[in-house]
Design a protein around this motif. Structure first.
Motif, PDB file in Angstrom:
ATOM      1  N   MET A 180       0.848  -1.163   0.000  1.00 40.07           N
ATOM      2  CA  MET A 180       0.000   0.000   0.000  1.00 40.07           C
ATOM      3  C   MET A 180       0.898   1.232   0.000  1.00 40.07           C
ATOM      4  O   MET A 180       1.844   1.321   0.754  1.00 40.07           O
ATOM      5  N   THR A 181       0.549   2.182  -0.836  1.00 36.77           N
ATOM      6  CA  THR A 181       1.360   3.394  -0.902  1.00 36.77           C
ATOM      7  C   THR A 181       1.099   4.277   0.312  1.00 36.77           C
ATOM      8  O   THR A 181       0.116   4.109   1.030  1.00 36.77           O
ATOM      9  N   GLU A 182       1.990   5.227   0.507  1.00 38.65           N
ATOM     10  CA  GLU A 182       1.844   6.145   1.637  1.00 38.65           C
ATOM     11  C   GLU A 182       0.553   6.958   1.511  1.00 38.65           C
ATOM     12  O   GLU A 182      -0.133   7.207   2.498  1.00 38.65           O
ATOM     13  N   GLN A 183       0.214   7.336   0.286  1.00 40.12           N
ATOM     14  CA  GLN A 183      -1.023   8.106   0.055  1.00 40.12           C
ATOM     15  C   GLN A 183      -2.248   7.271   0.424  1.00 40.12           C
ATOM     16  O   GLN A 183      -3.174   7.782   1.058  1.00 40.12           O
ATOM     17  N   GLN A 184      -2.261   5.992   0.075  1.00 37.66           N
ATOM     18  CA  GLN A 184      -3.380   5.114   0.417  1.00 37.66           C
ATOM     19  C   GLN A 184      -3.491   4.949   1.925  1.00 37.66           C
ATOM     20  O   GLN A 184      -4.584   4.905   2.471  1.00 37.66           O
ATOM     21  N   GLN A 185      -2.354   4.850   2.611  1.00 43.46           N
ATOM     22  CA  GLN A 185      -2.370   4.722   4.063  1.00 43.46           C
ATOM     23  C   GLN A 185      -2.951   5.967   4.715  1.00 43.46           C
ATOM     24  O   GLN A 185      -3.676   5.862   5.700  1.00 43.46           O
ATOM     25  N   LYS A 186      -2.672   7.125   4.146  1.00 43.40           N
ATOM     26  CA  LYS A 186      -3.221   8.364   4.698  1.00 43.40           C
ATOM     27  C   LYS A 186      -4.738   8.390   4.537  1.00 43.40           C
ATOM     28  O   LYS A 186      -5.453   8.816   5.435  1.00 43.40           O
ATOM     29  N   VAL A 187      -5.220   7.948   3.383  1.00 44.02           N
ATOM     30  CA  VAL A 187      -6.655   7.955   3.121  1.00 44.02           C
ATOM     31  C   VAL A 187      -7.363   6.896   3.961  1.00 44.02           C
ATOM     32  O   VAL A 187      -8.379   7.168   4.598  1.00 44.02           O
ATOM     33  N   ASN A 188      -6.839   5.683   3.977  1.00 47.52           N
ATOM     34  CA  ASN A 188      -7.493   4.564   4.659  1.00 47.52           C
ATOM     35  C   ASN A 188      -7.153   4.487   6.139  1.00 47.52           C
ATOM     36  O   ASN A 188      -7.867   3.855   6.902  1.00 47.52           O
ATOM     37  N   GLY A 189      -6.059   5.094   6.544  1.00 46.04           N
ATOM     38  CA  GLY A 189      -5.616   4.992   7.922  1.00 46.04           C
ATOM     39  C   GLY A 189      -4.897   3.675   8.147  1.00 46.04           C
ATOM     40  O   GLY A 189      -4.789   2.827   7.263  1.00 46.04           O
ATOM     41  N   THR A 190      -4.403   3.494   9.358  1.00 48.84           N
ATOM     42  CA  THR A 190      -3.735   2.251   9.723  1.00 48.84           C
ATOM     43  C   THR A 190      -4.228   1.820  11.094  1.00 48.84           C
ATOM     44  O   THR A 190      -4.789   2.619  11.847  1.00 48.84           O
ATOM     45  N   GLY A 191      -4.020   0.577  11.406  1.00 50.14           N
ATOM     46  CA  GLY A 191      -4.370   0.061  12.723  1.00 50.14           C
ATOM     47  C   GLY A 191      -5.840   0.226  13.048  1.00 50.14           C
ATOM     48  O   GLY A 191      -6.710  -0.078  12.227  1.00 50.14           O
ATOM     49  N   LEU A 192      -6.128   0.729  14.233  1.00 53.76           N
ATOM     50  CA  LEU A 192      -7.509   0.882  14.692  1.00 53.76           C
ATOM     51  C   LEU A 192      -8.279   1.921  13.880  1.00 53.76           C
ATOM     52  O   LEU A 192      -9.495   1.783  13.692  1.00 53.76           O
ATOM     53  N   ALA A 193      -7.577   2.937  13.378  1.00 56.23           N
ATOM     54  CA  ALA A 193      -8.244   3.949  12.552  1.00 56.23           C
ATOM     55  C   ALA A 193      -8.772   3.315  11.268  1.00 56.23           C
ATOM     56  O   ALA A 193      -9.887   3.617  10.823  1.00 56.23           O
ATOM     57  N   ARG A 194      -7.988   2.421  10.680  1.00 54.27           N
ATOM     58  CA  ARG A 194      -8.428   1.721   9.470  1.00 54.27           C
ATOM     59  C   ARG A 194      -9.614   0.826   9.776  1.00 54.27           C
ATOM     60  O   ARG A 194     -10.589   0.775   9.028  1.00 54.27           O
ATOM     61  N   LEU A 195      -9.556   0.109  10.900  1.00 57.79           N
ATOM     62  CA  LEU A 195     -10.653  -0.756  11.298  1.00 57.79           C
ATOM     63  C   LEU A 195     -11.938   0.050  11.521  1.00 57.79           C
ATOM     64  O   LEU A 195     -13.011  -0.340  11.067  1.00 57.79           O
ATOM     65  N   LYS A 196     -11.813   1.196  12.180  1.00 63.17           N
ATOM     66  CA  LYS A 196     -12.975   2.052  12.418  1.00 63.17           C
ATOM     67  C   LYS A 196     -13.565   2.519  11.096  1.00 63.17           C
ATOM     68  O   LYS A 196     -14.790   2.528  10.915  1.00 63.17           O
ATOM     69  N   ARG A 197     -12.710   2.924  10.168  1.00 65.82           N
ATOM     70  CA  ARG A 197     -13.192   3.370   8.853  1.00 65.82           C
ATOM     71  C   ARG A 197     -13.889   2.233   8.122  1.00 65.82           C
ATOM     72  O   ARG A 197     -14.940   2.423   7.513  1.00 65.82           O
ATOM     73  N   ALA A 198     -13.336   1.029   8.185  1.00 68.65           N
ATOM     74  CA  ALA A 198     -13.941  -0.122   7.515  1.00 68.65           C
ATOM     75  C   ALA A 198     -15.316  -0.427   8.102  1.00 68.65           C
ATOM     76  O   ALA A 198     -16.269  -0.698   7.358  1.00 68.65           O
ATOM     77  N   VAL A 199     -15.430  -0.374   9.424  1.00 69.05           N
ATOM     78  CA  VAL A 199     -16.721  -0.637  10.071  1.00 69.05           C
ATOM     79  C   VAL A 199     -17.728   0.442   9.684  1.00 69.05           C
ATOM     80  O   VAL A 199     -18.896   0.142   9.396  1.00 69.05           O
ATOM     81  N   THR A 200     -17.290   1.685   9.654  1.00 71.03           N
ATOM     82  CA  THR A 200     -18.166   2.797   9.276  1.00 71.03           C
ATOM     83  C   THR A 200     -18.665   2.634   7.841  1.00 71.03           C
ATOM     84  O   THR A 200     -19.859   2.806   7.562  1.00 71.03           O
ATOM     85  N   CYS A 201     -17.763   2.279   6.937  1.00 72.16           N
ATOM     86  CA  CYS A 201     -18.150   2.075   5.534  1.00 72.16           C
ATOM     87  C   CYS A 201     -19.096   0.882   5.393  1.00 72.16           C
ATOM     88  O   CYS A 201     -20.071   0.938   4.634  1.00 72.16           O
ATOM     89  N   SER A 202     -18.837  -0.180   6.124  1.00 74.04           N
ATOM     90  CA  SER A 202     -19.707  -1.357   6.076  1.00 74.04           C
ATOM     91  C   SER A 202     -21.102  -1.020   6.573  1.00 74.04           C
ATOM     92  O   SER A 202     -22.105  -1.415   5.975  1.00 74.04           O
ATOM     93  N   TYR A 203     -21.174  -0.289   7.665  1.00 73.65           N
ATOM     94  CA  TYR A 203     -22.473   0.122   8.208  1.00 73.65           C
ATOM     95  C   TYR A 203     -23.216   0.994   7.199  1.00 73.65           C
ATOM     96  O   TYR A 203     -24.425   0.831   6.997  1.00 73.65           O
ATOM     97  N   ALA A 204     -22.502   1.911   6.549  1.00 72.46           N
ATOM     98  CA  ALA A 204     -23.127   2.782   5.550  1.00 72.46           C
ATOM     99  C   ALA A 204     -23.679   1.956   4.389  1.00 72.46           C
ATOM    100  O   ALA A 204     -24.779   2.230   3.885  1.00 72.46           O
ATOM    101  N   GLY A 205     -22.935   0.937   3.976  1.00 72.51           N
ATOM    102  CA  GLY A 205     -23.388   0.090   2.873  1.00 72.51           C
ATOM    103  C   GLY A 205     -24.622  -0.717   3.244  1.00 72.51           C
ATOM    104  O   GLY A 205     -25.586  -0.805   2.474  1.00 72.51           O
TER     105      GLY A 205
END
Length: 124
Positions: free
Chosen positions: A1-26
């Motif tokens: 994953m590029t550095e830019q993708q990591q900034k957008v998606n986050g890492t660690g718990l921030a990435r997990l939170k974003r994934a859960v938020t996106c899943s809930y929205a879907g």
């Protein structure tokens, strides 16, 4: 994953939170906009407790419950295909129709699979 993708998606718990938020929205969007998803979800809410009660072993319970959850998963993927096709163009096109028909066929196959699993587990 590029550095830019990591900034957008986050890492660690921030990435997990974003994934859960996106899943809930879907799931929320599917519930609001798709009658078929609402019907299948209602059926799952009724049948999942039955799967736990009727299954004679953990394997049977997993098969009964998993076949129901598979229907929801395939319905969400079918909805995603339909949304992307509609985003590209609302004009009628043979390939757009084929994509939607294939998605619908996948949902039908998942429902058929669930029915076969339930019949085999409960009546054999």
């Amino acid at each position: 994953m590029t550095e830019q993708q990591q900034k957008v998606n986050g890492t660690g718990l921030a990435r997990l939170k974003r994934a859960v938020t996106c899943s809930y929205a879907g799931i929320s969007a599917a519930f609001r906009n798709e009658e078929a998803f609402r019907q299948e979800l209602l059926l799952c809410l009724v049948l999942l407790p039955l799967a736990c009660w009727l299954g004679q072993s953990n394997v049977e319970r997993a098969l009964l419950a998993g076949s129901l959850i598979l229907v929801l998963i395939v319905e969400l993927l079918n909805t995603a295909v339909e949304v992307v096709v509609n985003r590209i163009s609302v004009d009628r096109h043979e390939l757009s129709g084929l994509a939607k028909d294939l998605g619908s066929a996948a949902v039908s196959m998942a429902i058929l699979f669930a029915m076969v699993v339930w019949l085999l587990v409960l009546f054999t």
